[in-house]
Design a protein around this motif. Structure first.
Motif, mmCIF file in Angstrom:
data_model
loop_
_atom_site.group_PDB
_atom_site.id
_atom_site.type_symbol
_atom_site.label_atom_id
_atom_site.label_comp_id
_atom_site.label_asym_id
_atom_site.label_seq_id
_atom_site.Cartn_x
_atom_site.Cartn_y
_atom_site.Cartn_z
ATOM 1 N N ASP A 2 0.818 -1.219 0.000
ATOM 2 C CA ASP A 2 0.000 0.000 0.000
ATOM 3 C C ASP A 2 0.849 1.266 0.000
ATOM 4 O O ASP A 2 0.322 2.370 -0.014
ATOM 5 N N HIS A 3 2.179 1.107 -0.011
ATOM 6 C CA HIS A 3 3.014 2.313 -0.067
ATOM 7 C C HIS A 3 2.988 2.859 -1.496
ATOM 8 O O HIS A 3 3.177 2.101 -2.453
ATOM 9 N N PRO A 4 2.759 4.178 -1.649
ATOM 10 C CA PRO A 4 2.586 4.715 -3.015
ATOM 11 C C PRO A 4 3.767 4.456 -3.947
ATOM 12 O O PRO A 4 3.574 4.201 -5.142
ATOM 13 N N ASP A 5 4.997 4.476 -3.412
ATOM 14 C CA ASP A 5 6.157 4.233 -4.288
ATOM 15 C C ASP A 5 6.268 2.760 -4.672
ATOM 16 O O ASP A 5 6.880 2.422 -5.691
ATOM 17 N N VAL A 6 5.690 1.891 -3.852
ATOM 18 C CA VAL A 6 5.692 0.458 -4.180
ATOM 19 C C VAL A 6 4.610 0.182 -5.217
ATOM 20 O O VAL A 6 4.844 -0.515 -6.214
ATOM 21 N N THR A 7 3.433 0.765 -5.037
ATOM 22 C CA THR A 7 2.366 0.534 -6.030
ATOM 23 C C THR A 7 2.748 1.165 -7.374
ATOM 24 O O THR A 7 2.408 0.632 -8.426
ATOM 25 N N ARG A 32 12.961 3.974 -5.752
ATOM 26 C CA ARG A 32 13.099 3.924 -4.292
ATOM 27 C C ARG A 32 11.755 3.994 -3.593
ATOM 28 O O ARG A 32 10.864 4.704 -4.047
ATOM 29 N N ALA A 33 11.637 3.268 -2.501
ATOM 30 C CA ALA A 33 10.509 3.450 -1.589
ATOM 31 C C ALA A 33 11.118 3.536 -0.190
ATOM 32 O O ALA A 33 11.762 2.580 0.263
ATOM 33 N N ILE A 34 10.982 4.677 0.446
ATOM 34 C CA ILE A 34 11.579 4.875 1.771
ATOM 35 C C ILE A 34 10.460 4.791 2.812
ATOM 36 O O ILE A 34 9.535 5.604 2.808
ATOM 37 N N LEU A 35 10.545 3.781 3.669
ATOM 38 C CA LEU A 35 9.529 3.601 4.709
ATOM 39 C C LEU A 35 10.010 4.263 5.999
ATOM 40 O O LEU A 35 11.205 4.291 6.279
ATOM 41 N N ASP A 36 9.049 4.782 6.755
ATOM 42 C CA ASP A 36 9.432 5.315 8.066
ATOM 43 C C ASP A 36 8.339 4.974 9.064
ATOM 44 O O ASP A 36 7.462 4.154 8.777
#
Ligand SMILES: Nc1ncnc2c1ncn2[C@@H]1O[C@H](COP(=O)(O)OP(=O)(O)OP(=O)(O)O)[C@@H](O)[C@H]1O
Ligand SMILES: [Mg+2]
Length: 189
Positions: free
Chosen positions: A22-27, A177-181
């Motif tokens: 569900d992370h926008p950079d992953v989708t 890139r997908a940066i999670l925090d």
């Protein structure tokens, strides 16, 4: 659920079997790979080449969840693809040269897999041997434009000092890139 997803879920570790990216950079990456998927045998969609994704963030922020979720989204979209998933530490252990094992063949099999999840890149203590092996794997996937889902706990700024220049340079070119925090989800749920 389609057949491909049911088959994949049987191979996905139970904790991530229902994972949804569900992370926008992953989708966004899933959409991009779906678009680049080419028609395979029998008119089905198969991944040939495409961008890779680097999912970075601290412990417990959901990187592995997003990686399996991305794989499931592709299958759900009807993209037909062979895949393998491993952590870097497990990969290094399984490729350690030992009598009676074709470790070069195993490296080739992993390197050529159409979609690879390489989890926890840079988490294990590096040695010259692990760096060389990671380099060969990353370089093969880089040269052949094979989509790879990398995850890492390393802050982006520390990737170069941990993985070395040659790997970092290739990752910079080949990955989105997908940066999670956020907090460690293991401690907050
Ligand atoms: N989007 C999400 N929705 C629901 N649960 C989630 C989500 N993301 C992660 N989780 C849950 O949070 C926990 C930690 O997630 P995960 O193992 O993916 O973290 P990680 O970033 O890979 O951690 P590590 O760096 O230690 O490998 C797991 O139990 C996972 O199922
Ligand atoms: Mg993880």
């Amino acid at each position: 659920m389609n057949d491909a997803l049911a088959l994949a879920d049987a191979r996905i570790p139970p904790r991530f079997r229902g994972a949804v990216a569900d992370h926008p950079d992953v989708t966004a990456w899933v959409d991009r790979v779906s678009v680049e998927a080419t028609r395979g045998p029998g008119g089905r969609l198969g991944v040939a080449t495409g961008p890779s994704l680097l999912i970075a963030g601290p412990t417990g922020t959901g990187k592995t969840h997003q990686a399996y979720g991305a794989l499931r989204s592709l299958l759900l979209a009807g993209v037909r693809l062979g895949w393998q998933a491993t952590t870097a530490a497990d990969l290094h252990a399984s490729l350690r040269p030992r009598a009676g094992h074709d470790t070069e063949g195993e490296l080739r099999r992993i390197a050529r897999t159409p979609l690879l999840i390489l989890d926890d890149l840079g988490a294990a203590k590096p040695s010259e041997w692990t760096e060389e092996l990671t380099y060969r794997l990353v370089n093969h996937r880089y040269e052949h434009l094979l989509p790879t889902l990398f995850t890492t706990n390393l802050p982006i700024a520390r990737i170069r000092e941990t993985l070395g220049d040659r790997i970092t340079s290739r990752l910079a070119e080949m990955t989105q890139r997908a940066i999670l925090d956020g907090p460690d989800r293991r401690r907050t749920t």
